[in-house]
Write an enzyme that holds these catalytic residues in place. Structure first.
Site, PDB file in Angstrom:
ATOM      1  CB  CYS A   1      -9.228   4.993  -0.025  1.00  0.00           C
ATOM      2  SG  CYS A   1      -7.491   5.381   0.476  1.00  0.00           S
TER       3      CYS A   1
ATOM      4  CG  HIS B   1      -5.046   5.275   4.056  1.00  0.00           C
ATOM      5  ND1 HIS B   1      -4.382   4.606   2.697  1.00  0.00           N
ATOM      6  CD2 HIS B   1      -3.969   5.796   4.772  1.00  0.00           C
ATOM      7  CE1 HIS B   1      -3.108   4.597   2.976  1.00  0.00           C
ATOM      8  NE2 HIS B   1      -2.867   5.579   4.055  1.00  0.00           N
TER       9      HIS B   1
ATOM     10  CB  CYS C   1      -3.038   0.865  -2.724  1.00  0.00           C
ATOM     11  SG  CYS C   1      -3.125   2.233  -3.265  1.00  0.00           S
TER      12      CYS C   1
ATOM     13  CG  ASP D   1      -1.858   1.123   1.202  1.00  0.00           C
ATOM     14  OD1 ASP D   1      -2.320   1.517   0.056  1.00  0.00           O
ATOM     15  OD2 ASP D   1      -1.804   2.008   2.333  1.00  0.00           O
ATOM     16  CB  SER D   2       0.264   4.820  -0.748  1.00  0.00           C
ATOM     17  OG  SER D   2      -1.097   5.038   0.116  1.00  0.00           O
TER      18      SER D   2
ATOM     19  CD  GLU E   1       0.034   6.671   5.379  1.00  0.00           C
ATOM     20  OE1 GLU E   1       1.115   6.962   5.966  1.00  0.00           O
ATOM     21  OE2 GLU E   1      -0.642   6.078   5.207  1.00  0.00           O
TER      22      GLU E   1
HETATM   23  N1  DGL Z   1      -4.835   3.155   0.380  1.00  0.00           N
HETATM   24  C1  DGL Z   1      -4.632   3.824  -0.864  1.00  0.00           C
HETATM   25  C2  DGL Z   1      -5.939   3.527  -1.455  1.00  0.00           C
HETATM   26  O1  DGL Z   1      -6.700   2.364  -1.382  1.00  0.00           O
HETATM   27  C3  DGL Z   1      -4.569   5.231  -0.293  1.00  0.00           C
HETATM   28  C4  DGL Z   1      -3.916   6.079  -1.714  1.00  0.00           C
HETATM   29  C5  DGL Z   1      -3.211   7.423  -1.105  1.00  0.00           C
HETATM   30  O2  DGL Z   1      -2.082   7.167  -0.815  1.00  0.00           O
HETATM   31  O3  DGL Z   1      -3.725   8.265  -1.732  1.00  0.00           O
HETATM   32  O4  DGL Z   1      -6.234   4.234  -2.399  1.00  0.00           O
END
Ligand code: DGL
Length: 273
Positions: free
Chosen positions: A187, A189, A72, A9-10, A151
């Site tokens: 997302c 997150h 992600c 993931d990011s 984050e």
């Molecule tokens: N968890 C990522 C997603 O599902 C987040 C992407 C981001 O870093 O903007 O899209």
């Protein structure tokens, strides 16, 4: 050596998927990579996100994983097929599982989707949902303020609640008189903010999180390849993070309700290859 499931993931968002994989497949070892140093991915261009994915996938191949989960939505939307083209192991994304979960739940056929700017712009959810059921009505809204909040571990402050309220206001407008009954958290997150999101959306809208269905798909694919782990010993998971490992560890531990060790990864080139 037990071969692991690699999860990317990011940042910390993919932990919501990792937790569900750990719950459904407790015997499986996980290698998790959070690219927190370059988060958020949402405002970036698809080519740049694809380049980051290729770099992370190359890096993770040293662990010889048996399956890769792109946990992600943004990266799934823009890079899933390119990643599949360069690796010889199965690759699972989160968008089709999220769409499937929503189609199973909706009664009205009106589904909301919230995600990053990139995910919403890609229309990947609209396509996945309409492939499953062409008559669905899909209402989408980008919520770029959510990932930075998560984050930073800011889920419950008044500032976070205000950001959630303001970000969802346009979706409320779109949904007026349309009997939307499901909202996809598009997302990984966003489940961290689900208390606030649910408070704003109200009890008539069910929040859909792709984690459960993604874990189910992971299990099915491993079963199909005869690769489900056989050992019932507690697996030794591995968490890697390109950003602040202390912050990552705090947020991930809170969500997983377990202690974890986080290994920092420093990309060698300041331009990140
Ligand atoms: N968890 C990522 C997603 O599902 C987040 C992407 C981001 O870093 O903007 O899209």
């Amino acid at each position: 050596m037990q071969q692991a499931i690699a999860i990317i993931d990011s940042g910390v968002g993919g932990i919501t998927v990792a937790k569900e994989i750990m719950r459904q497949l407790p015997q499986e070892k996980i290698v998790y990579f959070g690219d927190s140093a370059r988060s958020p991915y949402g405002p970036r261009k698809p080519e740049e996100i694809t380049r980051f994915m290729m770099q992370i996938v190359r890096y993770l191949m040293r662990f010889q994983p048996k399956l890769l989960v792109i946990a992600c939505n943004t990266a799934t939307a823009v890079a899933l097929e390119q990643v599949r083209a360069v690796v010889s192991i199965p690759v699972v994304g989160v968008i089709c599982p999220g769409a499937r979960a929503a189609v199973k739940k909706t009664k009205s056929g009106v589904i909301g989707v919230i995600g990053t700017e990139c995910t919403v712009r890609s229309q990947a959810y609209d396509e996945a949902l309409k492939d499953l059921s062409p008559k669905l009505q899909v209402l989408s809204q980008a919520c770029p303020r959510f990932v930075p909040l998560v984050e930073h571990g800011d889920f419950h402050s008044s500032h976070a609640l205000q950001a959630v309220r303001e970000s969802l206001a346009p979706l409320h407008q779109q949904a007026q008189g349309k009997s939307m009954d499901c909202l996809i958290l598009g997302c990984t997150h966003y489940p961290f903010l689900q208390g606030a999101i649910s408070g704003v959306m109200g009890s008539g809208v069910e929040l859909i999180n792709s984690a459960e269905e993604t874990a189910r798909e992971t299990s099915t694919v491993l079963h199909h390849h005869g690769q489900l782990a056989k050992s019932w010993e507690q697996p030794d998971h591995h968490f890697l993070c390109s950003g602040n490992p202390v912050l990552f560890q705090r947020i991930a531990q809170e969500w997983l309700n377990a202690n974890i060790q986080v290994t920092p990864v420093v990309w060698h080139s300041p331009k990140y290859v």
